[in-house]
Motif scaffolding. Sequence first.
Motif, mmCIF file in Angstrom:
data_model
loop_
_atom_site.group_PDB
_atom_site.id
_atom_site.type_symbol
_atom_site.label_atom_id
_atom_site.label_comp_id
_atom_site.label_asym_id
_atom_site.label_seq_id
_atom_site.Cartn_x
_atom_site.Cartn_y
_atom_site.Cartn_z
ATOM 1 N N VAL A 469 16.089 30.249 19.115
ATOM 2 C CA VAL A 469 16.613 29.547 19.778
ATOM 3 C C VAL A 469 17.869 27.660 19.084
ATOM 4 O O VAL A 469 17.766 26.570 19.654
ATOM 5 C CB VAL A 469 16.102 28.788 20.984
ATOM 6 N N PRO A 470 17.755 28.321 18.266
ATOM 7 C CA PRO A 470 18.423 26.680 17.241
ATOM 8 C C PRO A 470 19.696 26.151 17.436
ATOM 9 O O PRO A 470 19.858 25.132 17.713
ATOM 10 C CB PRO A 470 18.280 27.260 15.843
ATOM 11 N N LEU A 471 19.977 27.101 17.878
ATOM 12 C CA LEU A 471 21.416 26.955 19.050
ATOM 13 C C LEU A 471 21.551 27.744 19.969
ATOM 14 O O LEU A 471 22.350 28.922 19.508
ATOM 15 C CB LEU A 471 23.090 26.981 17.699
ATOM 16 N N LEU A 472 21.964 26.801 20.889
ATOM 17 C CA LEU A 472 22.110 28.162 22.211
ATOM 18 C C LEU A 472 23.376 28.991 22.571
ATOM 19 O O LEU A 472 23.383 29.775 23.249
ATOM 20 C CB LEU A 472 21.332 27.166 23.499
ATOM 21 N N SER A 473 24.313 27.562 22.474
ATOM 22 C CA SER A 473 25.556 27.874 22.534
ATOM 23 C C SER A 473 26.081 29.292 21.804
ATOM 24 O O SER A 473 26.881 29.857 22.068
ATOM 25 C CB SER A 473 26.365 26.958 22.098
ATOM 26 N N ALA A 474 25.330 29.617 20.777
ATOM 27 C CA ALA A 474 25.646 31.076 20.048
ATOM 28 C C ALA A 474 24.875 31.926 20.256
ATOM 29 O O ALA A 474 24.917 33.288 19.888
ATOM 30 C CB ALA A 474 24.471 30.689 17.982
ATOM 31 N N ASN A 475 24.368 32.621 21.777
ATOM 32 C CA ASN A 475 22.954 33.253 21.916
ATOM 33 C C ASN A 475 23.810 33.838 23.262
ATOM 34 O O ASN A 475 23.342 33.272 23.767
ATOM 35 C CB ASN A 475 21.359 32.307 22.106
ATOM 36 N N GLU A 476 25.117 33.902 22.610
ATOM 37 C CA GLU A 476 25.672 34.237 23.591
ATOM 38 C C GLU A 476 26.628 36.607 23.453
ATOM 39 O O GLU A 476 25.942 36.535 22.739
ATOM 40 C CB GLU A 476 27.480 34.013 23.927
ATOM 41 N N HIS A 512 30.919 36.511 34.456
ATOM 42 C CA HIS A 512 29.373 36.133 35.190
ATOM 43 C C HIS A 512 28.349 36.516 34.311
ATOM 44 O O HIS A 512 27.146 36.432 34.302
ATOM 45 C CB HIS A 512 29.315 37.436 36.098
ATOM 46 N N ASP A 513 28.240 37.151 32.675
ATOM 47 C CA ASP A 513 26.995 37.458 32.480
ATOM 48 C C ASP A 513 27.128 36.372 31.100
ATOM 49 O O ASP A 513 26.111 36.778 30.444
ATOM 50 C CB ASP A 513 27.471 39.490 31.125
ATOM 51 N N THR A 514 27.258 35.766 31.351
ATOM 52 C CA THR A 514 27.592 35.214 29.425
ATOM 53 C C THR A 514 26.358 34.059 30.357
ATOM 54 O O THR A 514 25.936 33.699 31.013
ATOM 55 C CB THR A 514 28.781 34.287 29.571
ATOM 56 N N LYS A 515 25.597 33.685 29.620
ATOM 57 C CA LYS A 515 24.812 33.003 29.196
ATOM 58 C C LYS A 515 24.693 31.785 29.374
ATOM 59 O O LYS A 515 23.519 30.581 30.232
ATOM 60 C CB LYS A 515 23.350 33.634 28.053
ATOM 61 N N ASP A 519 32.056 25.768 28.860
ATOM 62 C CA ASP A 519 32.037 24.031 29.144
ATOM 63 C C ASP A 519 30.324 23.720 28.116
ATOM 64 O O ASP A 519 29.784 22.804 27.395
ATOM 65 C CB ASP A 519 32.166 24.059 30.764
ATOM 66 N N VAL A 520 29.901 24.318 28.423
ATOM 67 C CA VAL A 520 28.040 24.156 28.695
ATOM 68 C C VAL A 520 27.885 24.815 26.658
ATOM 69 O O VAL A 520 27.397 24.155 26.150
ATOM 70 C CB VAL A 520 26.717 24.741 29.056
ATOM 71 N N ASP A 678 23.155 34.068 35.044
ATOM 72 C CA ASP A 678 22.857 34.249 36.103
ATOM 73 C C ASP A 678 21.459 34.153 36.527
ATOM 74 O O ASP A 678 20.682 34.697 36.219
ATOM 75 C CB ASP A 678 23.313 35.854 36.748
ATOM 76 N N PRO A 679 21.584 33.611 37.966
ATOM 77 C CA PRO A 679 22.408 33.849 39.418
ATOM 78 C C PRO A 679 22.908 32.453 39.100
ATOM 79 O O PRO A 679 24.077 32.522 40.181
ATOM 80 C CB PRO A 679 21.832 34.322 40.301
ATOM 81 N N ASP A 680 23.199 31.637 38.148
ATOM 82 C CA ASP A 680 23.395 30.159 38.599
ATOM 83 C C ASP A 680 25.186 30.444 38.227
ATOM 84 O O ASP A 680 25.527 29.364 39.273
ATOM 85 C CB ASP A 680 22.504 29.347 37.232
ATOM 86 N N ASN A 681 25.318 31.281 37.555
ATOM 87 C CA ASN A 681 27.211 31.588 37.146
ATOM 88 C C ASN A 681 27.631 32.673 37.950
ATOM 89 O O ASN A 681 28.776 32.949 38.410
ATOM 90 C CB ASN A 681 27.231 32.059 35.795
ATOM 91 N N ARG A 682 27.122 33.009 39.209
ATOM 92 C CA ARG A 682 27.413 33.517 40.288
ATOM 93 C C ARG A 682 27.380 32.901 41.294
ATOM 94 O O ARG A 682 28.220 33.726 42.272
ATOM 95 C CB ARG A 682 26.793 35.171 40.360
ATOM 96 N N ARG A 683 27.279 31.775 41.212
ATOM 97 C CA ARG A 683 27.237 30.699 42.653
ATOM 98 C C ARG A 683 28.618 30.180 43.347
ATOM 99 O O ARG A 683 30.006 30.267 42.775
ATOM 100 C CB ARG A 683 26.957 29.042 42.702
ATOM 101 N N PRO A 684 28.940 30.736 44.491
ATOM 102 C CA PRO A 684 30.964 30.499 44.908
ATOM 103 C C PRO A 684 31.922 29.085 44.550
ATOM 104 O O PRO A 684 30.899 28.716 44.736
ATOM 105 C CB PRO A 684 30.168 31.041 46.647
ATOM 106 N N VAL A 685 32.884 29.391 44.309
ATOM 107 C CA VAL A 685 33.131 28.103 43.914
ATOM 108 C C VAL A 685 34.401 27.899 45.221
ATOM 109 O O VAL A 685 34.982 28.837 45.606
ATOM 110 C CB VAL A 685 34.110 28.293 42.927
ATOM 111 N N ARG A 686 34.845 26.357 44.590
ATOM 112 C CA ARG A 686 36.281 26.544 45.738
ATOM 113 C C ARG A 686 37.400 25.870 45.558
ATOM 114 O O ARG A 686 37.962 26.270 44.417
ATOM 115 C CB ARG A 686 35.768 24.951 46.512
ATOM 116 N N PHE A 687 38.063 26.626 46.399
ATOM 117 C CA PHE A 687 39.786 27.220 45.884
ATOM 118 C C PHE A 687 40.503 26.304 47.237
ATOM 119 O O PHE A 687 40.518 26.187 48.361
ATOM 120 C CB PHE A 687 40.134 28.770 45.814
ATOM 121 N N PRO A 688 41.156 25.015 46.424
ATOM 122 C CA PRO A 688 40.953 24.995 45.236
ATOM 123 C C PRO A 688 40.735 24.321 44.629
ATOM 124 O O PRO A 688 39.453 23.127 45.117
ATOM 125 C CB PRO A 688 42.722 24.166 44.972
ATOM 126 N N PRO A 689 39.603 23.680 43.405
ATOM 127 C CA PRO A 689 38.047 22.865 43.464
ATOM 128 C C PRO A 689 39.285 21.489 43.359
ATOM 129 O O PRO A 689 40.769 20.933 43.597
ATOM 130 C CB PRO A 689 38.267 23.026 41.462
#
Length: 802
Positions: A469-476, A512-515, A519-520, A678-689
Amino acid sequence: MTSERSAPARPVPTATYRLQLQPEFPFAAAARAVPYLASLGVSHLHLSPVLQSVPGSPHGYDVVDHARVRDELGGEEGLRALSRTAREHGLGLVVDIVPNHMAMAPRHNRALWEVLREGPASPYARWFDIDWEAQGGKVLLPVLGGPVGKETGELKADGDVLRYHDHAFPLREGTGKLPLPELLDAQWYRPVWWRLARTELNYRRFFSISELIGVRVEDPEVFEATHAKILQLLREDVIDGLRVDHPDGLADPDRYLEQLHEATGGCWTVVEKILSDGEHLPAAWPVAGTTGYDALRHVDGLFTDPVGADGLLGHYRRSAAPQTDRGGDWEATVRRAAYQVITHELAAETERLTRVANRVCATSPDPALRDRAPWALRTALQELLVRLRVYRPYASVDAASVVTEEAAEEARLAFTVPEEGEAVDVVRDLVTGRAGAGPDAVELRTRFAQAASALRAKSVEDTAYYRYVPLLSANEVGGDPGHPAVSPEDFHAYCARVQRDWPATGTVVSTHDTKRSADVRAALAVLTECPERWGEVLAEVSGRGSGEGAPDAQLAWAAWQTVFGLGPAEGERDGEGERGEDRERYGERVRRALLKHVREAGLHTSWTEQEPPYEEAVERFVTEGPCGAPAERVAALRSALEPHIRANVLGTALVQLTMPGVPDVYQGTEGEYRALVDPDNRRPVRFPPADPGEKGAVTVAALRLRARRPEVFGETATYAPLPAEGPAADHCAAFVRSGEVVTAVTRLSLRLAEAGGWRDTRLPLPPGRWADVVTPGREFEGHARVEQLFQRLPVVLLERIA
């Protein structure tokens, strides 16, 4: 390659927008969002699975009936109504399909119910990948909370149904009144303690998830039955394209995709194929391309500093002090994880492979294959599988290039007696097709490939990514944490190859599957530009740099990076798109993600062998540290780096939206979107933001340009790098699409600032006058000063106007 594939019967999307359908967000809700989504400039909505699934499913990948559109989403009429509304606004529909598996939920899955009641004589028995020769011809059902002797009080016959808590199973005709022991023995299935699944299971599953049973779509009758509804919806123009989930689990992905291509008439189809570094999609596949994780890796890598990534790794090793093969070295960590998965989670799959290999050798007319002990065959299979560098071999690709001689040479070292090590050569010849003939040999090659894909996914994506885990953005998904950076030259070479070979492939940066959402990851990538500053901050918040108060230092490192990437609660948007977020809800999101992290890592606790004291310590640490007062220091660093995070966020968005391929915009990501696994990345979102901000402006400008000028980005388009000139040229990544559109972004902006800024760096624009698409009113020509190009934003999108 492209010329070998027939043109799709329907228009290729210019861009898609992914919607996660669920009971909280059904077809009707999607229809209400259509006017807004159409205004963005996408051409198609991309829907998560729409067929009948387990009631309450938040994702729909647990299908129970392929002949019905999911009732909880509004049923078939709801889908048709959504399609009509979409078409009224100029949008088509792309649907996610799941050919590999169904839910192991007999009371909801009628086909499975019939198999459990009637056994191998059931007309549905051919649907499911069950090894009837194992377990005495009974399907093992790992559903009991303990050994059967301790659970008999909860097993109750109710007419022609056997009940166990909320489970229901059919009883074989005439057995309902037998005493319980005899009743259980009389069935075509055997309910057992769930822990037995690891070694005793006799049906193929999705990875190591026993709740999902493999489907035999290689059988023409099964293919027809499981695809009839989707094909009807295509014929009747309700839907227009397909995303194929997990083709690597299938017996023969090549043949399946040929069948699908023929059945659909060649509609736009992308496959969720994860390409390892250097691996290319099989040229013979009649698809538009992948779903886009290979693009994600290249886009992310463009904004990662290779020198700083090495520096970050050094700080990580000194601070967290991980063992070499438990998170200290990427390759060693992957190898150890693979051994653990194949001997533990996939032990049942390994045993099935061994049985088939033993049968092939024992019955072979070739004496060279005989006299191979089962233990030697098992060892050879394991040693070869753990050394595969890609997910699996395919019929259309030389298997010897996947199961290599180099791997075989290493595998032989597991044997003390050289003659016994010859089992490696026997197995390699069998799985590459150089030896063995007949149904058993074909089954061995098939099972080997299926086991290989499950092993790669579980050991890399679901284990090693959580240990190293040195760089979490690479663990995708599709990433290479051992080499996270991608040079501009390699990025341009990748794009040129995509435009040449797979111009209509999908591209993604968030799914829906990205860890972690794009933006993170964009924020985390900035740490590669300032590893020393990160090391100093971590030393401050942890007391002595090794995770004071944390149950282990690797967790501490990952936890602090998690909150750095996510940002403080005050800066977060909630599910309704409003500014601000309750700190407790923010803390719960972080705690949930990190609990999943440590269970997936499996170093101190796991999903199946949980350690409550350790997990409680994790929760306390996260609450008091990364989600407590010490987090203010991390938030201060993030605030100081905000201009550089902004450059990465906007750069990632614009590059993905204008590079070769068909961009998929994940729900909510047209604006600022920070989500964890997930499940954080599967929360309903608002349209439009509520406030899409600068990212929203860039996204809409690019999508509308693609919609207005599809020929500039489509299958007949061109791609060319556009090198900058001057002292900071390496910090400007730019390319030209079809001589009509220029994308230019800032990369490694912190290093740029430290080196003195752009100075006299220029971008030699192709001939003509060029208008800024994001900020109307600005025009450029000739050798444009990069500092002026990026005067308002760290990215620019130009269109030739003369």
